[in-house]
Design a protein around this motif. Sequence first.
Motif, PDB file in Angstrom:
ATOM      1  N   UNK A   7       0.828  -1.197   0.000  1.00  0.00           N
ATOM      2  CA  UNK A   7       0.000   0.000   0.000  1.00  0.00           C
ATOM      3  C   UNK A   7       0.870   1.257   0.000  1.00  0.00           C
ATOM      4  N   UNK A   8       1.945   1.227   0.769  1.00  0.00           N
ATOM      5  CA  UNK A   8       2.836   2.382   0.835  1.00  0.00           C
ATOM      6  C   UNK A   8       3.462   2.691  -0.515  1.00  0.00           C
ATOM      7  N   UNK A   9       3.936   1.655  -1.216  1.00  0.00           N
ATOM      8  CA  UNK A   9       4.591   1.907  -2.508  1.00  0.00           C
ATOM      9  C   UNK A   9       3.593   2.387  -3.551  1.00  0.00           C
ATOM     10  N   UNK A  10       2.359   1.866  -3.475  1.00  0.00           N
ATOM     11  CA  UNK A  10       1.338   2.299  -4.431  1.00  0.00           C
ATOM     12  C   UNK A  10       0.903   3.725  -4.140  1.00  0.00           C
ATOM     13  N   UNK A  11       0.594   4.013  -2.864  1.00  0.00           N
ATOM     14  CA  UNK A  11       0.141   5.355  -2.516  1.00  0.00           C
ATOM     15  C   UNK A  11       1.232   6.398  -2.733  1.00  0.00           C
ATOM     16  N   UNK A  12       2.475   6.003  -2.575  1.00  0.00           N
ATOM     17  CA  UNK A  12       3.581   6.939  -2.779  1.00  0.00           C
ATOM     18  C   UNK A  12       3.622   7.470  -4.206  1.00  0.00           C
ATOM     19  N   UNK A  13       3.239   6.621  -5.176  1.00  0.00           N
ATOM     20  CA  UNK A  13       3.346   7.082  -6.564  1.00  0.00           C
ATOM     21  C   UNK A  13       2.300   6.443  -7.474  1.00  0.00           C
ATOM     22  N   UNK A  14       1.038   6.570  -7.114  1.00  0.00           N
ATOM     23  CA  UNK A  14      -0.031   6.103  -7.995  1.00  0.00           C
ATOM     24  C   UNK A  14       0.060   6.762  -9.363  1.00  0.00           C
ATOM     25  N   UNK A  15       0.384   8.059  -9.352  1.00  0.00           N
ATOM     26  CA  UNK A  15       0.475   8.785 -10.612  1.00  0.00           C
ATOM     27  C   UNK A  15       1.559   8.190 -11.503  1.00  0.00           C
ATOM     28  N   UNK A  16       2.713   7.876 -10.900  1.00  0.00           N
ATOM     29  CA  UNK A  16       3.814   7.336 -11.689  1.00  0.00           C
ATOM     30  C   UNK A  16       3.493   5.994 -12.317  1.00  0.00           C
ATOM     31  N   UNK A  17       2.769   5.150 -11.596  1.00  0.00           N
ATOM     32  CA  UNK A  17       2.409   3.843 -12.127  1.00  0.00           C
ATOM     33  C   UNK A  17       1.375   3.924 -13.242  1.00  0.00           C
ATOM     34  N   UNK A  18       0.570   4.983 -13.252  1.00  0.00           N
ATOM     35  CA  UNK A  18      -0.596   5.000 -14.148  1.00  0.00           C
ATOM     36  C   UNK A  18      -0.615   6.080 -15.210  1.00  0.00           C
ATOM     37  N   UNK A  19       0.112   7.186 -15.028  1.00  0.00           N
ATOM     38  CA  UNK A  19      -0.042   8.351 -15.905  1.00  0.00           C
ATOM     39  C   UNK A  19       0.245   8.041 -17.369  1.00  0.00           C
ATOM     40  N   UNK A  20       1.396   7.422 -17.637  1.00  0.00           N
ATOM     41  CA  UNK A  20       1.792   7.171 -19.027  1.00  0.00           C
ATOM     42  C   UNK A  20       0.799   6.237 -19.712  1.00  0.00           C
ATOM     43  N   UNK A  21       0.402   5.179 -19.023  1.00  0.00           N
ATOM     44  CA  UNK A  21      -0.507   4.209 -19.622  1.00  0.00           C
ATOM     45  C   UNK A  21      -1.890   4.822 -19.843  1.00  0.00           C
ATOM     46  N   UNK A  22      -2.378   5.543 -18.848  1.00  0.00           N
ATOM     47  CA  UNK A  22      -3.722   6.129 -18.924  1.00  0.00           C
ATOM     48  C   UNK A  22      -3.806   7.163 -20.046  1.00  0.00           C
ATOM     49  N   UNK A  23      -2.833   8.078 -20.068  1.00  0.00           N
ATOM     50  CA  UNK A  23      -2.911   9.223 -20.979  1.00  0.00           C
ATOM     51  C   UNK A  23      -2.272   8.983 -22.337  1.00  0.00           C
ATOM     52  N   UNK A  24      -1.116   8.327 -22.365  1.00  0.00           N
ATOM     53  CA  UNK A  24      -0.357   8.230 -23.600  1.00  0.00           C
ATOM     54  C   UNK A  24      -0.580   6.938 -24.373  1.00  0.00           C
ATOM     55  N   UNK A  25      -0.916   5.872 -23.667  1.00  0.00           N
ATOM     56  CA  UNK A  25      -1.117   4.589 -24.350  1.00  0.00           C
ATOM     57  C   UNK A  25      -2.588   4.371 -24.665  1.00  0.00           C
ATOM     58  N   UNK A  26      -3.423   4.337 -23.640  1.00  0.00           N
ATOM     59  CA  UNK A  26      -4.848   4.075 -23.856  1.00  0.00           C
ATOM     60  C   UNK A  26      -5.631   5.329 -24.205  1.00  0.00           C
ATOM     61  N   UNK A  27      -5.089   6.492 -23.841  1.00  0.00           N
ATOM     62  CA  UNK A  27      -5.745   7.775 -24.098  1.00  0.00           C
ATOM     63  C   UNK A  27      -7.161   7.796 -23.528  1.00  0.00           C
ATOM     64  N   UNK A  28      -7.272   7.308 -22.305  1.00  0.00           N
ATOM     65  CA  UNK A  28      -8.548   7.399 -21.601  1.00  0.00           C
ATOM     66  C   UNK A  28      -8.798   8.855 -21.210  1.00  0.00           C
ATOM     67  N   UNK A  29     -10.037   9.241 -20.916  1.00  0.00           N
ATOM     68  CA  UNK A  29     -10.341  10.646 -20.591  1.00  0.00           C
ATOM     69  C   UNK A  29      -9.461  11.182 -19.467  1.00  0.00           C
ATOM     70  N   UNK A  30      -8.755  12.245 -19.755  1.00  0.00           N
ATOM     71  CA  UNK A  30      -7.792  12.793 -18.793  1.00  0.00           C
ATOM     72  C   UNK A  30      -8.471  13.247 -17.502  1.00  0.00           C
ATOM     73  N   UNK A  31      -9.691  13.767 -17.611  1.00  0.00           N
ATOM     74  CA  UNK A  31     -10.347  14.272 -16.413  1.00  0.00           C
ATOM     75  C   UNK A  31     -10.789  13.146 -15.477  1.00  0.00           C
ATOM     76  N   UNK A  32     -10.807  11.911 -15.965  1.00  0.00           N
ATOM     77  CA  UNK A  32     -11.196  10.786 -15.121  1.00  0.00           C
ATOM     78  C   UNK A  32     -10.011  10.180 -14.368  1.00  0.00           C
ATOM     79  N   UNK A  33      -8.799  10.578 -14.743  1.00  0.00           N
ATOM     80  CA  UNK A  33      -7.616   9.992 -14.111  1.00  0.00           C
ATOM     81  C   UNK A  33      -7.546  10.348 -12.633  1.00  0.00           C
ATOM     82  N   UNK A  34      -7.748  11.609 -12.310  1.00  0.00           N
ATOM     83  CA  UNK A  34      -7.685  12.009 -10.905  1.00  0.00           C
ATOM     84  C   UNK A  34      -8.810  11.383 -10.085  1.00  0.00           C
ATOM     85  N   UNK A  35      -9.970  11.206 -10.682  1.00  0.00           N
ATOM     86  CA  UNK A  35     -11.064  10.529  -9.993  1.00  0.00           C
ATOM     87  C   UNK A  35     -10.674   9.086  -9.699  1.00  0.00           C
TER      88      UNK A  35
END
Length: 359
Positions: free
Chosen positions: A302-330
């Motif tokens: 949990x600590x490693x995930x909470x420390x950098x959720x953004x790092x684990x997910x940002x590239x895949x969410x926005x640049x690979x799958x191009x899912x809606x950017x406004x839903x990422x923070x949600x």
Amino acid sequence: MTDNSNTTKTPSPKPGSPKSPDRSPGPSPPGPGNLLAAEIVDDDDDRDSALGDNDSLNSTESVSSSILEYRIIKGRTYHSERHGSSYYAPNDERQNASADITHHYLTLLLEGKLFLAPIKKDVKRVLDIGTGTGIWAIDFADEYPHAEVTGTDLSPTQPSWVPPNVQFEIDDATQPWTWDEGTFDFVHLRYLFGSIADWTQLFKEAFRVCAPGGWIESGEAEPVVTSDDGTVKPGSAMETWGRLFVESGEKIGRSFKVISEDVQRKGMEAAGFVDIQTVQYKIPMSGWTADPKLAEVGRYVRLTVENDMEGYSTFLWNNVLEWPADEHQIFLMSSRKELKDRTIHPYFTAQYVYGRKPE
């Protein structure tokens, strides 16, 4: 991840390395198929190499400045475009901290051990593919001071104060390896999921550079979050993590389903390794389980995930799958909320596979 075609070297200072966090012993984790029991009480508890100077192991040329020209995506740095890499995680300080925490929980999972393979105590040369921050290589070098340890990765993010028997190289393991045949007594690979297009070729290279009678070990995880009691619901943030990784892997041609697809054993068998053994674990995503050892592991997860959720997910969410950017923070907020909810019992699977090169 690694890049076997370019190396930067600096002399190794003599002082010893910082150690990984203290490891505490505990009962063995459950094997495959065992359920993780939910805990009743509530508990919301919420490293340096020298790019060494051993010429006999130098498989690459001096690194060019382009290696250090990191990509910048939403304020985070990623491996240089020189590698042609689609590696999903950043290489900055925040992500490196999560990588060191990951090393700690995996060491706890293995009862304080760095590996499972029955290597010889007088092992001489060791290769750590995808060394990341170098923490595994540093800890191994401390434990085996007579061994020469080489760690490789795509970026020079390793520390500069390390044991004198460690060196790091900037390497791409997806390219042909340039070490001589039979160079290493032990080849260690860990958490390369989502970065390898051809696992069979990877293990063939490992077989070639492994000495006769030497060992290989591959430790991987499958970032698909599930539960044994149905508390990880379809459409939940925890379930969405799995879809994020799986669909991204399919799109970039670098699978995250390394356990489901059995790429470790199949790759080792195809390469020619024998005496192959597989050990699988269920790893809780927080401290919900009644097993005290796994609860501790889960708190670090949990600590490693909470420390950098953004790092684990940002590239895949926005640049690979191009899912809606406004839903990422949600999604990130929902993930944090679900990790704190002790009525939800998420876990993922990790698997260690090791084998021997015939004499």
